[in-house]
Design an enzyme around this catalytic site. Sequence first.
Site, PDB file in Angstrom:
ATOM      1  N   TYR A 205       0.824  -1.217   0.000  1.00 24.79           N
ATOM      2  CA  TYR A 205       0.000   0.000   0.000  1.00 24.79           C
ATOM      3  C   TYR A 205       0.854   1.262   0.000  1.00 24.79           C
ATOM      4  O   TYR A 205       0.431   2.327   0.443  1.00 24.79           O
ATOM      5  CB  TYR A 205      -0.934   0.019   1.224  1.00 24.79           C
ATOM      6  CG  TYR A 205      -2.004  -1.064   1.235  1.00 24.79           C
ATOM      7  CD1 TYR A 205      -2.115  -1.996   0.207  1.00 24.79           C
ATOM      8  CD2 TYR A 205      -2.914  -1.144   2.283  1.00 24.79           C
ATOM      9  CE1 TYR A 205      -3.084  -2.980   0.233  1.00 24.79           C
ATOM     10  CE2 TYR A 205      -3.898  -2.122   2.318  1.00 24.79           C
ATOM     11  CZ  TYR A 205      -3.975  -3.046   1.290  1.00 24.79           C
ATOM     12  OH  TYR A 205      -4.946  -4.026   1.323  1.00 24.79           O
TER      13      TYR A 205
ATOM     14  N   LYS B 230       4.874 -14.701   1.687  1.00 24.87           N
ATOM     15  CA  LYS B 230       4.532 -15.597   0.582  1.00 24.87           C
ATOM     16  C   LYS B 230       5.836 -15.772  -0.187  1.00 24.87           C
ATOM     17  O   LYS B 230       5.921 -15.472  -1.382  1.00 24.87           O
ATOM     18  CB  LYS B 230       3.411 -14.966  -0.258  1.00 24.87           C
ATOM     19  CG  LYS B 230       2.878 -15.848  -1.365  1.00 24.87           C
ATOM     20  CD  LYS B 230       2.203 -17.121  -0.899  1.00 24.87           C
ATOM     21  CE  LYS B 230       1.890 -18.015  -2.088  1.00 24.87           C
ATOM     22  NZ  LYS B 230       1.401 -19.349  -1.694  1.00 24.87           N
TER      23      LYS B 230
ATOM     24  N   ASP C  25      -4.135  -6.744   6.131  1.00 28.76           N
ATOM     25  CA  ASP C  25      -5.474  -6.226   5.850  1.00 28.76           C
ATOM     26  C   ASP C  25      -6.455  -7.388   5.660  1.00 28.76           C
ATOM     27  O   ASP C  25      -7.542  -7.425   6.249  1.00 28.76           O
ATOM     28  CB  ASP C  25      -5.415  -5.349   4.593  1.00 28.76           C
ATOM     29  CG  ASP C  25      -6.719  -4.637   4.307  1.00 28.76           C
ATOM     30  OD1 ASP C  25      -7.573  -4.533   5.221  1.00 28.76           O
ATOM     31  OD2 ASP C  25      -6.894  -4.168   3.165  1.00 28.76           O
TER      32      ASP C  25
HETATM   33  C1  IPM Z   1      -8.715  -1.270   6.990  1.00 31.29           C
HETATM   34  C2  IPM Z   1      -9.406  -0.767   5.763  1.00 31.29           C
HETATM   35  C3  IPM Z   1      -8.489   0.189   5.047  1.00 31.29           C
HETATM   36  C4  IPM Z   1      -7.158  -0.452   4.856  1.00 31.29           C
HETATM   37  C5  IPM Z   1      -9.036   0.651   3.703  1.00 31.29           C
HETATM   38  C6  IPM Z   1     -10.361   1.320   3.856  1.00 31.29           C
HETATM   39  C7  IPM Z   1      -8.056   1.502   2.948  1.00 31.29           C
HETATM   40  O1  IPM Z   1      -9.768  -1.839   4.948  1.00 31.29           O
HETATM   41  O2  IPM Z   1      -8.375  -0.450   7.848  1.00 31.29           O
HETATM   42  O3  IPM Z   1      -8.501  -2.478   7.113  1.00 31.29           O
HETATM   43  O4  IPM Z   1      -7.055  -1.452   4.163  1.00 31.29           O
HETATM   44  O5  IPM Z   1      -6.182   0.014   5.401  1.00 31.29           O
HETATM   45 MN    MN Z   2      -9.342  -3.771   5.794  1.00 28.73          MN
END
Ligand code: IPM
Ligand code: MN
Length: 347
Positions: free
Chosen positions: A135, A185, A242
């Site tokens: 991310y 992974k 996540d």
């Molecule tokens: C979480 C949410 C967020 C993330 C999204 C909304 C960007 O899914 O806090 O898990 O993945 O960080």
């Molecule tokens: Mn999430």
Amino acid sequence: MNSYSIALIPGDGIGRDVTAAAWTVLETVAKHSGFVLKGTEFPWSCRFFKETDRMMPEDGIEILRGFDAILLGAVGWPAQVPDSVSLHGLLLPIRKAFVQYANIRPHRLLPGVTGPLRAESFDILCIRENTEGEYSGAGGRVHQGTLDEVAVETSIFTRAGVERILRFGFEQARSRRRKLASVTKSNAQKYSMVFWDEITRKLTADYPDVEVTSYHVDALAARMIMAPESLDVVVASNLFGDILTDIGAAIQGGLGYAASANINPDRSAPSMFEPVHGSAPDIAHLGIANPIAAIWSGAMMLDHLGEKAAAGRVMKAVEATTARGIGTTPGKDSTEAITAAIVAALT
Ligand code: IPM
Ligand code: MN
């Protein structure tokens, strides 16, 4: 008397409902416990975006920097603002700007809550890397809109970033059952994930008292369902964490119970506390959102601020409430009724 300044960002949808509920509980426990919480509310949200073309003001980060902590509800109103815009305009920049590199998510069954599994008890602490990895936001698109279009999104793993999240996990394991699951992974992703495995192995020398197992993320996902009681602390990258924490939420009875803390362990900037669930626009303001995830996140905030006894009191009150069957069945109890029961249970 200790006093803490809290930035409240209810955000969108049910974020507003559950933040109000959590704040009621937190103010009550502060009164009982002899400290002061000073809340300042910010309207930053998709509605704010519709009016100003920004999710938060240009100096939003600098405004937040002065607070002791941030309590956030939920961000997102996809019918009006694309998620990719709203999240990258508010939630994700806060996590990065304040180096909240550890996203902590506890997964266990509250008394009275029935999960979907046969397992009757488990206690997993997921630690998700929160500032880089998949991310990072590094990438781009070329030949946009043509048949030759290409999209590239690059994961970025730094030695500093991987080492600090793993060390954080090791420390957490030390304060718990001394078991650490490091998730990668590395059989398929031969650069970043092999790198992560190497750093895990190197750090084991510093934590000989912690039992470490490296898992592939697919196997760990299955283990969370088949044998959740075998897990203690789980450390994973941003994307894997996540996904795994939504599994964690599911096995603990649903997103209504999943709390989270975005922690800056060095305390060089405020940390942020938020339920894992989103804004759920379909049930916004109907008064039926379960506030327990937000209230639990509030307890994690008190713990981080050093008010450990008060954090414990909130969790005891939540547990006493669910043990009575309040807040344990979706839609049965209103947000208000659950909140009132928790406030009444505070001693
Ligand atoms: C979480 C949410 C967020 C993330 C999204 C909304 C960007 O899914 O806090 O898990 O993945 O960080
Ligand atoms: Mn999430």
